[in-house]
Design a protein around this motif. Structure first.
Motif, short mmCIF file in Angstrom:
data_model
loop_
_atom_site.label_atom_id
_atom_site.label_comp_id
_atom_site.label_asym_id
_atom_site.label_seq_id
_atom_site.Cartn_x
_atom_site.Cartn_y
_atom_site.Cartn_z
N ARG A 86 -133.92 6.38 -22.85
CA ARG A 86 -134.26 5.12 -23.50
C ARG A 86 -135.47 5.31 -24.42
O ARG A 86 -135.51 4.78 -25.53
CB ARG A 86 -134.56 4.04 -22.45
CG ARG A 86 -134.68 2.64 -23.03
CD ARG A 86 -134.89 1.62 -21.93
NE ARG A 86 -136.28 1.60 -21.50
CZ ARG A 86 -136.71 0.94 -20.43
NH1 ARG A 86 -135.86 0.31 -19.65
NH2 ARG A 86 -137.99 0.95 -20.11
N TRP A 231 -126.43 -0.34 -28.71
CA TRP A 231 -127.78 -0.12 -28.18
C TRP A 231 -128.82 -0.40 -29.24
O TRP A 231 -129.86 -1.02 -28.96
CB TRP A 231 -127.90 1.32 -27.69
CG TRP A 231 -129.07 1.55 -26.75
CD1 TRP A 231 -129.00 1.67 -25.40
CD2 TRP A 231 -130.44 1.70 -27.11
NE1 TRP A 231 -130.26 1.89 -24.88
CE2 TRP A 231 -131.18 1.89 -25.91
CE3 TRP A 231 -131.15 1.66 -28.31
CZ2 TRP A 231 -132.55 2.07 -25.87
CZ3 TRP A 231 -132.54 1.82 -28.29
CH2 TRP A 231 -133.23 2.03 -27.09
N SER A 470 -126.32 -4.02 -22.35
CA SER A 470 -126.01 -2.97 -23.32
C SER A 470 -126.98 -1.81 -23.21
O SER A 470 -126.61 -0.65 -23.17
CB SER A 470 -126.03 -3.56 -24.74
OG SER A 470 -125.92 -2.54 -25.70
N LEU A 471 -128.29 -2.14 -23.13
CA LEU A 471 -129.30 -1.11 -23.05
C LEU A 471 -129.20 -0.36 -21.72
O LEU A 471 -129.33 0.86 -21.66
CB LEU A 471 -130.69 -1.73 -23.20
CG LEU A 471 -131.03 -2.17 -24.62
CD1 LEU A 471 -132.16 -3.20 -24.58
CD2 LEU A 471 -131.44 -1.00 -25.47
N SER A 474 -126.07 1.98 -21.69
CA SER A 474 -126.22 3.14 -22.58
C SER A 474 -127.22 4.13 -22.06
O SER A 474 -127.19 5.30 -22.42
CB SER A 474 -126.67 2.65 -23.99
OG SER A 474 -125.71 1.78 -24.52
N ASP A 475 -128.14 3.66 -21.20
CA ASP A 475 -129.21 4.53 -20.72
C ASP A 475 -128.85 5.23 -19.42
O ASP A 475 -129.62 6.02 -18.91
CB ASP A 475 -130.48 3.69 -20.53
CG ASP A 475 -131.73 4.54 -20.43
OD1 ASP A 475 -131.71 5.65 -20.99
OD2 ASP A 475 -132.71 4.10 -19.82
#
Length: 476
Positions: A86, A231, A470-471, A474-475
């Protein structure tokens, strides 16, 4: 015993992060002084032009400063949470944003540089030098943005000695270029104003390229730095929530400062000497101001990392510790300078009237120095937490609602001298400190931070749930 070790670790972290930032700011200050000094040896028109363009450049750098504040909040919180992927994605995103903004401003400014000079009321005899400096300064903006943002990122990772070394080397190269190609020392060709401008351009891009290599070496800049579109949309939203208030704060401060100069210059009694004294006093004030800014930078990183780990109480204790450290240290320095204020004023100008105005400014400034230092530290706390809106509100209230109208009323109607302006500045700092300290004690400023948890991701409470998902996905 555990509490004592925690306090010792906290104080060590404060000092370790702060002193390299102080040296970096002093190097930047030295570069600026050398540019002005070398320009003065070329001619007064060149010196005036470089000062004019420097003020314009400060305004153009506001977006870069805002992006740097966003980077400090996002990257320090991500690293504190142990979310390396991130952090790298935020780094890639903010670098792309900064580079894009720098290129757009350079292109737009180059097309409109004559209009910019006209807007700044540039006298005809300064136009050739001012246009040269402005053109080269505009095209150095992408490098300046990358330099500023990369330094902020490395600071967020608590990597401070290597950027300091880069700053010293590139600063020395800039000064050498000023003397060699600006003034023609050591048998080099003398290019005058062009030599000064191109020396700064070259040193900026050299520094930016070196810092990008350091980011790569520290594994902060990798192939996965460019995030997926979904992201980027969510991460960009968080950067905007941090960066836009920071941008607004910078604009409010810069424009308010210009208006204070105008109010001082138009005072009924000896406005010209008052403006000269204010200008000279501000250069002396930098001895206190620059270390205070370094404290602001350090506390932003430590608060961001503490909140990233979910240690809300530790973030509060770091804020208190830095307030004590910065206000105590700067008050001691101010006390030393107080006894030599007359000698310092004499160094800045041989004119007795200007010296008297400089001493008057220093009296007010030194007495209110603890207020100024505390305000800068508290602004740093809110930068680290991503709660930059509190800083924006404090500047809006203290500068635009208190300082400017009070400066005009006291300076032009009551005292009719610069004392009215300085009283207004002191009162506005009290108002700002009360506002910021109230926010520190009673506002839920920690809710703006991103944290990492063992069972998932938690972003600031004002981030929409879809963005958080979403974050987090994706992380993983």
């Amino acid at each position: 015993m555990v509490a004592a070790d925690q306090k010792r670790t906290r104080w060590l972290a404060l000092w370790t992060l702060t002193w390299p930032q102080i040296l970096m700011l002093l190097v930047q200050f030295g570069i600026g002084l050398t540019d002005v000094w070398a320009a003065g040896h070329i001619g007064p028109d060149v010196q005036a032009a470089i000062g004019l363009v420097a003020q314009c450049n400060m305004v153009l750098m506001t977006i870069g400063i805002a992006a740097g504040n966003g980077a400090v909040a996002a990257v320090s919180q991500s690293l504190g949470a142990g979310r390396m992927l991130r952090a790298r994605r935020f780094i890639g995103l903010v670098l792309v944003i900064g580079l894009g903004a720098g290129i757009l401003l350079a292109c737009a400014g180059s097309l409109l540089r004559r209009e910019l000079l006209a807007l700044m009321r540039t006298p005809d005899h300064l136009l050739p030098s001012a246009e040269l400096f402005l053109r080269i300064s505009l095209w150095s903006l992408p490098g300046q943005y990358l330099l500023s943002i990369s330094t902020s990122i490395l600071r967020s990772a608590r990597i401070v000695l290597l950027p300091l070394a880069v700053m010293i080397v590139t600063g020395a190269a800039n000064i050498w270029g000023d003397l060699a190609f600006g003034l023609g020392w050591w048998g080099f060709p003398c290019h005058g104003a062009a030599g000064l401008a191109w020396s700064t351009f070259a040193s900026v891009f050299l520094g930016a390229a070196t810092l990008l290599c350091l980011l790569r070496r520290a594994r902060l800049l990798q192939r996965d730095c460019l995030p997926p579109r979904r992201w980027a949309h969510a991460g960009g939203g968080y950067l905007l929530r941090v960066g836009l208030p920071a941008l607004g704060t910078s604009v409010l401060w810069q424009t308010g400062f210009v208006i204070v100069l105008v109010i001082t210059m138009t005072l009924p009694c000896d406005g010209v000497n008052a403006l000269a004294g204010l200008t000279a006093g501000m250069r002396i004030e930098a001895v206190i101001f620059l270390p205070a800014v370094a404290c602001q930078m350090a506390v932003a990183v430590l608060v961001g990392q503490a909140l990233g780990r979910g240690e809300r109480s530790e973030a509060q204790h770091i804020a208190y510790a830095m307030l004590l450290f910065a206000v105590g240290g700067m008050s001691l320095l101010t006390l030393i300078l107080w006894f030599v204020r007359g000698d310092l004023a004499a160094l800045m100008s041989p004119d007795a009237a200007v010296q008297a105005e400089t001493v008057r400014y220093l009296v007010f400034n030194f007495l209110s120095a603890p207020l100024m230092v505390a305000n800068l530290v508290l602004v740093g706390v809110f930068i680290g937490a991503g709660a930059t809106r509190y800083s924006l509100w404090s500047y809006l209230l203290s500068v635009w609602c208190v300082r400017l109208p009070l400066s005009w009323w006291l300076g032009h109607e009551i005292f009719t001298t610069s004392s009215g302006v300085y009283w207004a500045m002191a009162v506005s700092q009290v108002v700002q400190l009360v506002t910021l300290f109230h926010c520190l004690l009673y506002a839920d400023w920690k809710r703006f931070a991103q944290t990492g948890r063992r069972n998932g991701e938690r972003f600031a409470t004002d981030v929409p749930a879809s963005s958080r998902e979403s974050l987090s996905a994706s992380d993983s």
